[in-house]
Design an enzyme around this catalytic site. Structure first.
Site, mmCIF file in Angstrom:
data_model
loop_
_atom_site.group_PDB
_atom_site.id
_atom_site.type_symbol
_atom_site.label_atom_id
_atom_site.label_comp_id
_atom_site.label_asym_id
_atom_site.label_seq_id
_atom_site.Cartn_x
_atom_site.Cartn_y
_atom_site.Cartn_z
ATOM 1 C CG ASP A 33 -2.127 0.807 1.099
ATOM 2 O OD1 ASP A 33 -3.177 0.572 1.107
ATOM 3 O OD2 ASP A 33 -1.843 2.158 1.104
ATOM 4 C CG ASN A 88 -12.052 -1.043 4.290
ATOM 5 O OD1 ASN A 88 -12.282 -1.600 5.240
ATOM 6 N ND2 ASN A 88 -10.951 -0.452 3.817
ATOM 7 N N GLY A 94 -15.224 2.567 4.164
ATOM 8 C CA GLY A 94 -13.839 2.991 3.813
ATOM 9 C C GLY A 94 -13.199 2.650 2.448
ATOM 10 C CB SER A 96 -10.726 4.994 -1.208
ATOM 11 O OG SER A 96 -9.823 4.218 -0.933
ATOM 12 C CG HIS A 101 -8.677 -3.386 -2.213
ATOM 13 N ND1 HIS A 101 -9.417 -2.660 -3.026
ATOM 14 C CD2 HIS A 101 -8.431 -2.735 -1.005
ATOM 15 C CE1 HIS A 101 -9.890 -1.589 -2.289
ATOM 16 N NE2 HIS A 101 -9.300 -1.726 -1.185
HETATM 17 P P1 AMP Z 1 -9.527 1.184 0.485
HETATM 18 O O1 AMP Z 1 -9.855 2.486 1.087
HETATM 19 O O2 AMP Z 1 -9.988 -0.105 1.179
HETATM 20 O O3 AMP Z 1 -10.269 0.984 -0.831
HETATM 21 O O4 AMP Z 1 -8.209 0.904 0.037
HETATM 22 C C1 AMP Z 1 -7.550 1.421 -1.013
HETATM 23 C C2 AMP Z 1 -5.962 1.371 -0.730
HETATM 24 O O5 AMP Z 1 -5.044 1.783 -1.803
HETATM 25 C C3 AMP Z 1 -5.583 2.641 0.150
HETATM 26 O O6 AMP Z 1 -5.189 2.128 1.475
HETATM 27 C C4 AMP Z 1 -4.683 3.525 -0.314
HETATM 28 O O7 AMP Z 1 -3.861 3.937 0.513
HETATM 29 C C5 AMP Z 1 -4.300 2.317 -1.490
HETATM 30 N N1 AMP Z 1 -3.646 2.902 -2.636
HETATM 31 C C6 AMP Z 1 -4.038 3.933 -3.487
HETATM 32 N N2 AMP Z 1 -3.289 4.355 -4.345
HETATM 33 C C7 AMP Z 1 -2.436 3.401 -4.499
HETATM 34 C C8 AMP Z 1 -1.243 2.834 -5.573
HETATM 35 N N3 AMP Z 1 -1.174 3.947 -6.462
HETATM 36 N N4 AMP Z 1 -0.517 2.007 -4.894
HETATM 37 C C9 AMP Z 1 -0.693 1.381 -3.836
HETATM 38 N N5 AMP Z 1 -1.788 1.356 -2.920
HETATM 39 C C10 AMP Z 1 -2.591 2.498 -3.355
#
Ligand code: AMP
Length: 115
Positions: A33, A88, A94, A96, A101
């Protein structure tokens, strides 16, 4: 694997966006992440685009087993004995990035219940 336009995690899976890849096989990919919430924070995705757990067709449910097996392999690779695996589903929970994933988190103590 069909890539969904405008999907960040599809772009990571295809290599057009760089990520710190920890593990890959024919169906799943694990990468660190970019904004870690624990010393070890790895995301595990199916290569197939599925927007969220809630949107996953029931016939794709074997992919969840693959995601969990990949999480176990990554935990072993990182020598994590204790870890948390989180999904999530939906923005109020949460989510995003709308490509299914699981978060593998380790390397610190975790409270319960989560916030
Ligand atoms: P969620 O909020 O459960 O959808 O998790 C999405 C995750 O993706 C968050 O923890 C972000 O920090 C992570 N994230 C966003 N952009 C990237 C990226 N380019 N490379 C790796 N992780 C990312």
């Amino acid at each position: 694997m069909k890539e969904e336009k405008e999907c960040l995690f599809c772009a990571i899976a295809s290599g057009s966006v760089k990520a710190d890849i920890v593990y890959r096989d024919g169906e799943t990919l694990a990468f660190r992440d970019v904004d870690p919430k624990a010393p070890d924070h790895v995301l595990i995705i199916p290569l197939k685009h599925i927007g969220s757990l809630g949107e996953m067709p029931d016939e794709d449910s074997p992919l969840m087993g693959k995601i969990i097996v990949t999480a176990k392999k990554v935990a072993r690779k990182l020598s994590l004995e204790s870890y948390r695996l989180v999904i999530n589903n939906g923005k109020d929970a949460g989510q995003s990035v709308f490509h299914l994933h699981a978060h593998l988190l380790g390397g610190r103590l975790f409270g319960w219940p989560p916030g």
